[in-house]
Design a protein around this motif. Structure first.
Motif, PDB file in Angstrom:
ATOM      1  N   HIS A   1      50.901  45.799  29.660  1.00 58.42           N
ATOM      2  CA  HIS A   1      50.072  46.327  28.845  1.00 58.42           C
ATOM      3  C   HIS A   1      49.563  45.159  28.088  1.00 58.42           C
ATOM      4  N   PHE A   2      48.379  44.905  27.792  1.00 56.94           N
ATOM      5  CA  PHE A   2      47.892  43.837  27.288  1.00 56.94           C
ATOM      6  C   PHE A   2      47.050  44.541  25.792  1.00 56.94           C
ATOM      7  N   ASP A   3      47.092  44.228  24.808  1.00 55.73           N
ATOM      8  CA  ASP A   3      46.470  44.641  23.506  1.00 55.73           C
ATOM      9  C   ASP A   3      45.729  43.717  23.168  1.00 55.73           C
ATOM     10  N   ARG A   4      44.479  43.927  23.259  1.00 58.26           N
ATOM     11  CA  ARG A   4      43.517  42.959  22.779  1.00 58.26           C
ATOM     12  C   ARG A   4      43.488  42.592  21.409  1.00 58.26           C
ATOM     13  N   ALA A   5      43.636  43.781  20.548  1.00 63.60           N
ATOM     14  CA  ALA A   5      43.530  43.344  18.861  1.00 63.60           C
ATOM     15  C   ALA A   5      44.703  42.220  18.620  1.00 63.60           C
ATOM     16  N   SER A   6      45.734  42.627  19.080  1.00 68.71           N
ATOM     17  CA  SER A   6      46.987  41.718  18.517  1.00 68.71           C
ATOM     18  C   SER A   6      47.108  40.554  19.344  1.00 68.71           C
ATOM     19  N   GLN A   7      46.649  40.608  20.674  1.00 66.49           N
ATOM     20  CA  GLN A   7      46.531  39.407  21.635  1.00 66.49           C
ATOM     21  C   GLN A   7      48.075  39.391  22.409  1.00 66.49           C
ATOM     22  N   THR A   8      48.836  40.416  22.072  1.00 68.90           N
ATOM     23  CA  THR A   8      50.214  40.569  23.108  1.00 68.90           C
ATOM     24  C   THR A   8      50.210  41.389  24.185  1.00 68.90           C
ATOM     25  N   TYR A   9      51.292  41.224  24.940  1.00 70.50           N
ATOM     26  CA  TYR A   9      51.529  41.901  25.915  1.00 70.50           C
ATOM     27  C   TYR A   9      52.858  42.337  25.952  1.00 70.50           C
ATOM     28  N   GLN A  10      53.195  43.519  26.776  1.00 63.95           N
ATOM     29  CA  GLN A  10      54.448  44.171  27.215  1.00 63.95           C
ATOM     30  C   GLN A  10      54.534  44.257  28.585  1.00 63.95           C
ATOM     31  N   ILE A  11      55.930  44.205  29.166  1.00 66.11           N
ATOM     32  CA  ILE A  11      55.772  44.460  30.384  1.00 66.11           C
ATOM     33  C   ILE A  11      56.927  45.484  30.966  1.00 66.11           C
ATOM     34  N   PHE A  12      56.689  46.470  31.450  1.00 67.16           N
ATOM     35  CA  PHE A  12      57.617  47.535  31.973  1.00 67.16           C
ATOM     36  C   PHE A  12      57.942  47.489  33.143  1.00 67.16           C
ATOM     37  N   THR A  13      59.170  47.688  33.365  1.00 66.23           N
ATOM     38  CA  THR A  13      59.855  47.436  34.769  1.00 66.23           C
ATOM     39  C   THR A  13      60.761  48.891  34.905  1.00 66.23           C
ATOM     40  N   HIS A  14      61.082  48.722  36.326  1.00 69.77           N
ATOM     41  CA  HIS A  14      62.071  49.694  37.031  1.00 69.77           C
ATOM     42  C   HIS A  14      63.445  49.030  36.216  1.00 69.77           C
ATOM     43  N   ARG A  15      64.079  50.263  35.738  1.00 72.11           N
ATOM     44  CA  ARG A  15      65.539  49.820  35.519  1.00 72.11           C
ATOM     45  C   ARG A  15      66.450  50.756  35.810  1.00 72.11           C
ATOM     46  N   SER A  16      67.480  50.627  36.701  1.00 70.03           N
ATOM     47  CA  SER A  16      68.415  51.613  37.324  1.00 70.03           C
ATOM     48  C   SER A  16      69.007  52.233  36.246  1.00 70.03           C
ATOM     49  N   ASP A  17      69.252  51.731  34.954  1.00 71.18           N
ATOM     50  CA  ASP A  17      70.158  52.349  33.980  1.00 71.18           C
ATOM     51  C   ASP A  17      69.147  53.287  33.206  1.00 71.18           C
ATOM     52  N   ASN A  18      68.098  53.337  33.359  1.00 68.80           N
ATOM     53  CA  ASN A  18      67.119  54.273  32.550  1.00 68.80           C
ATOM     54  C   ASN A  18      66.014  55.040  33.482  1.00 68.80           C
ATOM     55  N   PRO A  19      66.323  56.371  33.594  1.00 68.76           N
ATOM     56  CA  PRO A  19      65.839  57.101  34.505  1.00 68.76           C
ATOM     57  C   PRO A  19      64.355  57.725  33.796  1.00 68.76           C
ATOM     58  N   GLY A  20      64.012  57.100  32.568  1.00 75.26           N
ATOM     59  CA  GLY A  20      62.786  57.214  32.081  1.00 75.26           C
ATOM     60  C   GLY A  20      61.651  55.950  32.274  1.00 75.26           C
ATOM     61  N   SER A  21      62.376  54.965  32.958  1.00 73.37           N
ATOM     62  CA  SER A  21      61.479  53.701  33.430  1.00 73.37           C
ATOM     63  C   SER A  21      60.748  54.234  34.768  1.00 73.37           C
ATOM     64  N   LEU A  22      60.123  53.071  34.976  1.00 71.92           N
ATOM     65  CA  LEU A  22      59.233  53.146  36.274  1.00 71.92           C
ATOM     66  C   LEU A  22      60.275  53.247  37.420  1.00 71.92           C
ATOM     67  N   SER A  23      59.681  53.962  38.466  1.00 71.65           N
ATOM     68  CA  SER A  23      60.621  54.004  39.626  1.00 71.65           C
ATOM     69  C   SER A  23      60.738  52.864  40.655  1.00 71.65           C
ATOM     70  N   SER A  24      59.583  51.917  40.336  1.00 69.35           N
ATOM     71  CA  SER A  24      59.772  50.764  41.185  1.00 69.35           C
ATOM     72  C   SER A  24      58.713  49.514  40.440  1.00 69.35           C
ATOM     73  N   ASN A  25      59.025  48.569  40.691  1.00 73.88           N
ATOM     74  CA  ASN A  25      58.217  47.638  40.015  1.00 73.88           C
ATOM     75  C   ASN A  25      56.828  47.003  40.765  1.00 73.88           C
TER      76      ASN A  25
END
Length: 170
Positions: free
Chosen positions: A18-42
């Motif tokens: 996710h890239f935020d144009r206003a702040s010019q920052t980004y975040q990456i979200f990945t699958h994490r086996s210890d977190n059932p609320g994360s993506l189910s795959s990368n």
């Protein structure tokens, strides 16, 4: 894919960015086996921001993730996969294309499963597959692209091995 605001979503083979144009920052979200609320795959194969600003994420061999809420570094993820015991589940877990029609029905092109569609209120899935005895069926089951023609009430279907089809929705 836009996020309905100042951001842009990008699917990669290493997660969701996710890239935020206003702040010019980004975040990456990945699958994490210890977190059932994360993506189910990368490995992300398709993205679509629907009319309610929810993000549908198509995954390689891991079905669909629906992101209904995004705040800071947290996602609210609903996971949809094929389940042999549920006839209303996806019929294939490899999603290559995603589209919403003017009635809010979500359409999904799959690798080998034809076209799946989801009712927006129940999230029950149905599907259309190639049937050589039915000229109105998709020409193949490897669906790589979808486009909606509201004026003609039709779904245009790009296939990996049989060209372009038109499916009437009325």
């Amino acid at each position: 894919t836009g996020d309905g605001g100042e951001g842009v979503w990008v699917g990669t083979e290493n997660g969701l960015l996710h890239f935020d144009r206003a702040s010019q920052t980004y975040q990456i979200f990945t699958h994490r086996s210890d977190n059932p609320g994360s993506l189910s795959s990368n490995i992300i194969t398709a993205l679509y921001l629907d009319s309610s600003d929810a993000l549908w994420v198509g995954l390689e061999e891991s079905g669909l993730n629906l992101i209904t809420n995004f705040q800071g570094d947290s996602l609210q993820v609903e996971i949809y996969t094929h389940d042999d015991s549920d006839e209303n589940s996806l019929n294939q877990n490899e999603i290559l294309a995603i589209l919403e029609d003017s009635g809010g029905i979500m359409w999904f092109g799959t690798l080998g499963g034809g076209i799946n569609k989801a009712n927006p209120s129940t999230r029950a899935f149905g599907f259309y597959q190639h049937d050589p005895n039915n000229p109105d069926s998709p020409a193949a089951d490897n669906i790589t692209a979808l486009a909606y023609d509201a004026k003609g009430a039709a779904l245009w279907i790009g296939t990996a091995d049989s060209g372009l089809n038109r499916m009437n929705l009325v």
